[in-house]
Design a protein around this motif. Sequence first.
Motif, PDB file in Angstrom:
ATOM      1  N   LEU A  88       0.611  -1.201  -0.093  1.00  0.00           N
ATOM      2  CA  LEU A  88       0.088  -0.212   0.317  1.00  0.00           C
ATOM      3  C   LEU A  88       1.736   1.347   0.098  1.00  0.00           C
ATOM      4  CD1 LEU A  88      -2.755   0.807  -0.070  1.00  0.00           C
ATOM      5  CD2 LEU A  88      -2.878  -0.176   3.061  1.00  0.00           C
ATOM      6  N   LEU A  89       1.807   1.391   0.846  1.00  0.00           N
ATOM      7  CA  LEU A  89       2.941   2.227   1.076  1.00  0.00           C
ATOM      8  C   LEU A  89       3.517   2.984  -0.096  1.00  0.00           C
ATOM      9  CD1 LEU A  89       4.014   4.329   1.836  1.00  0.00           C
ATOM     10  CD2 LEU A  89       5.819   3.006   3.340  1.00  0.00           C
ATOM     11  N   PHE A  90       4.180   1.297  -1.092  1.00  0.00           N
ATOM     12  CA  PHE A  90       4.992   1.629  -1.991  1.00  0.00           C
ATOM     13  C   PHE A  90       4.266   1.987  -3.260  1.00  0.00           C
ATOM     14  CE2 PHE A  90       5.543  -1.130  -6.932  1.00  0.00           C
ATOM     15  CZ  PHE A  90       7.053  -0.174  -6.378  1.00  0.00           C
ATOM     16  N   ASP A  91       2.570   1.981  -3.386  1.00  0.00           N
ATOM     17  CA  ASP A  91       1.726   1.945  -4.740  1.00  0.00           C
ATOM     18  C   ASP A  91       1.642   3.543  -4.179  1.00  0.00           C
ATOM     19  OD1 ASP A  91       2.055  -0.450  -5.510  1.00  0.00           O
ATOM     20  OD2 ASP A  91      -0.411  -0.865  -4.413  1.00  0.00           O
ATOM     21  N   ALA A  92       1.031   4.108  -3.062  1.00  0.00           N
ATOM     22  CA  ALA A  92       1.153   5.341  -3.064  1.00  0.00           C
ATOM     23  C   ALA A  92       2.722   6.421  -3.284  1.00  0.00           C
ATOM     24  CB  ALA A  92       1.090   6.075  -2.040  1.00  0.00           C
ATOM     25  N   ILE A  93       3.685   6.161  -3.258  1.00  0.00           N
ATOM     26  CA  ILE A  93       5.527   6.608  -3.691  1.00  0.00           C
ATOM     27  C   ILE A  93       5.430   6.293  -4.773  1.00  0.00           C
ATOM     28  CG2 ILE A  93       7.366   6.326  -3.252  1.00  0.00           C
ATOM     29  CD1 ILE A  93       6.930   5.534  -0.536  1.00  0.00           C
ATOM     30  N   HIS A  94       5.121   5.782  -5.520  1.00  0.00           N
ATOM     31  CA  HIS A  94       4.884   4.860  -6.846  1.00  0.00           C
ATOM     32  C   HIS A  94       4.211   5.692  -7.334  1.00  0.00           C
ATOM     33  CE1 HIS A  94       6.925   2.305 -10.108  1.00  0.00           C
ATOM     34  NE2 HIS A  94       5.625   2.202 -10.576  1.00  0.00           N
ATOM     35  N   SER A  95       3.384   6.156  -7.466  1.00  0.00           N
ATOM     36  CA  SER A  95       2.030   7.395  -7.936  1.00  0.00           C
ATOM     37  C   SER A  95       2.694   8.580  -8.359  1.00  0.00           C
ATOM     38  CB  SER A  95       0.819   6.890  -7.306  1.00  0.00           C
ATOM     39  OG  SER A  95       0.444   8.109  -6.397  1.00  0.00           O
ATOM     40  N   ILE A  96       3.466   8.469  -7.639  1.00  0.00           N
ATOM     41  CA  ILE A  96       4.731  10.544  -7.353  1.00  0.00           C
ATOM     42  C   ILE A  96       5.367  10.217  -8.814  1.00  0.00           C
ATOM     43  CG2 ILE A  96       5.947  12.210  -6.441  1.00  0.00           C
ATOM     44  CD1 ILE A  96       4.921  10.753  -3.603  1.00  0.00           C
ATOM     45  N   HIS A  97       4.890  10.829  -9.342  1.00  0.00           N
ATOM     46  CA  HIS A  97       5.678  10.751 -10.768  1.00  0.00           C
ATOM     47  C   HIS A  97       7.427  12.093 -10.933  1.00  0.00           C
ATOM     48  CE1 HIS A  97       4.010   7.841 -13.478  1.00  0.00           C
ATOM     49  NE2 HIS A  97       3.341   8.259 -12.789  1.00  0.00           N
TER      50      HIS A  97
END
Lengths: 164, 292
Positions: free
Chosen positions: B95-104
Amino acid sequence: MRGKQVIKLTVNGEPYEVEVEPHMTLLEVLRDKLNLTGTKGSCGVGECGTCTVLVDGKPFLSCLTLAITVRDKNILTIEGLARDKKLHILQKAFLEHGAVQCGFCTPAMLLTAKALLDENPNPTREEIREYISGVLCRCTGYVKIIEAIMSAAEEIRRRGSEYE
Amino acid sequence: MVRVLTPFEYFEPKTVEEASNLLRDYGEKVRVLAGGVDLLARIRRREIQVEGLVCIQRIPGLDYVRQDSEGLKIGALTTLRTLERSQEVRENYRLLFDAIHSIHSIQVKNMGTAVGNLCIATPASDVAVSLLALDAQMKIAGPSSERSMPLENFYLGVKRTALQPGELVTGILVPPLPKGSFGAFMKLVRTATDIAKVNVAVRATLRNGGCEEVRIALGSVAPTIVRARKAEEALRGTRLEREAVVEAAERAAEEVNPITDIRSTAEYRREMVKVLTRRAVEKIKVEAGVKG
Ligand SMILES: Cc1cc2nc3c(=O)[nH]c(=O)nc-3n(C[C@H](O)[C@H](O)[C@H](O)COP(=O)(O)OP(=O)(O)OC[C@H]3O[C@@H](n4cnc5c(N)ncnc54)[C@H](O)[C@@H]3O)c2cc1C
């Protein structure tokens, strides 16, 4: 600490001593003190990415980096990418693929691409798109930029070197 | 050329204690400088006036991410990129990974710290929304004492945190996830690099097909990130049947208090809370292999 102070910076492998004030950004020091004007500045708030330089190999926004905080770090700007009068393979690929239009984003694109290939020598198209997404190309020449990076990656892998 | 920053005094403490003494002595006039991504942009925009910056970048021992029996531990200087590349985060705290990964922006993730992101106290933070669903705790140090508090209590309003004079955040603790936990993060944005119109993080713990525990965290729909507690209740104890999911999504939309701004109208945001909450739970169902 207030007022002027002399700090040591290593830029493109060269040691420099520069007088800075704490509120001076790395971008200002590069352009106005060291005359390295290849690094561009535009939005000033982290949206455009054109001020990108590599700090210890990582893409950083020089307009949001205080010069004083990167003393004794290694800074690579676009002026340091070619070596011994030889272009980096990424630079050649950008020329060959027509990946340069107005040129304003090019220094940042090249350095970001170099950081990507250092980290991941064999990136997919999607990985390239993601990695360079923090640098805006207002000519919107992304397709050619991505093709140039793909082809440079292949050539660097084949040669085992970033230079011809 | 871009505008210059207004002059300020610069402090570079070598310990957390030294930093917190400076923060206590100078109070409102100074700010903590971590990655500087947000702070320096605000100074440049003349949104804030500072007389001094307390740079914590050279305090040793604040740049780490590790997992042990107490959970995932993140230091105040740990960048978003370090977290994105951490195997523990990617595998165990998706969940944390996905949130950070969404930052472009690789640049923002190389410079920006997770703690700095949280301390901005914007309700649009993707990192905060995902950490709220993960029951994260903030570790805080003051001149003479340390304390920790749930992330949920850390926010008092837009750009307002519960930090007292002299206090700074030293790290984040994310408790271990119970077996059978699944998460989903979703955000609605106009372009990939824009701030979310609405962002949602859902975490559910399932046992024998039943939903034992659930967290629904919502961003950009109130002055702070919020938990949709009534929606959570609608799911707890169910088998995540369709009706329960629809009910939870409806309740989530009722619980929020969005505003109209350049990114969306309040009505649209409310509607999208419903859609994203439903989709996030559906995604969890697929991942967990829950039928129906
Ligand atoms: C182009 C761009 C795109 C972005 N996209 C997203 C996105 O999609 N999703 C998202 O969630 N975020 C996004 N962000 C926000 C970004 O993640 C944050 O700006 C960054 O992580 C801030 O961290 P920092 O270390 O640079 O903080 P700083 O700028 O150094 O500090 C931010 C604030 O927190 C305070 N602070 C920092 N550390 C501490 C501490 N230890 N204790 C107490 N106070 C502290 C500072 O005083 C300051 O007020 C984006 C930012 C930009 C510029």
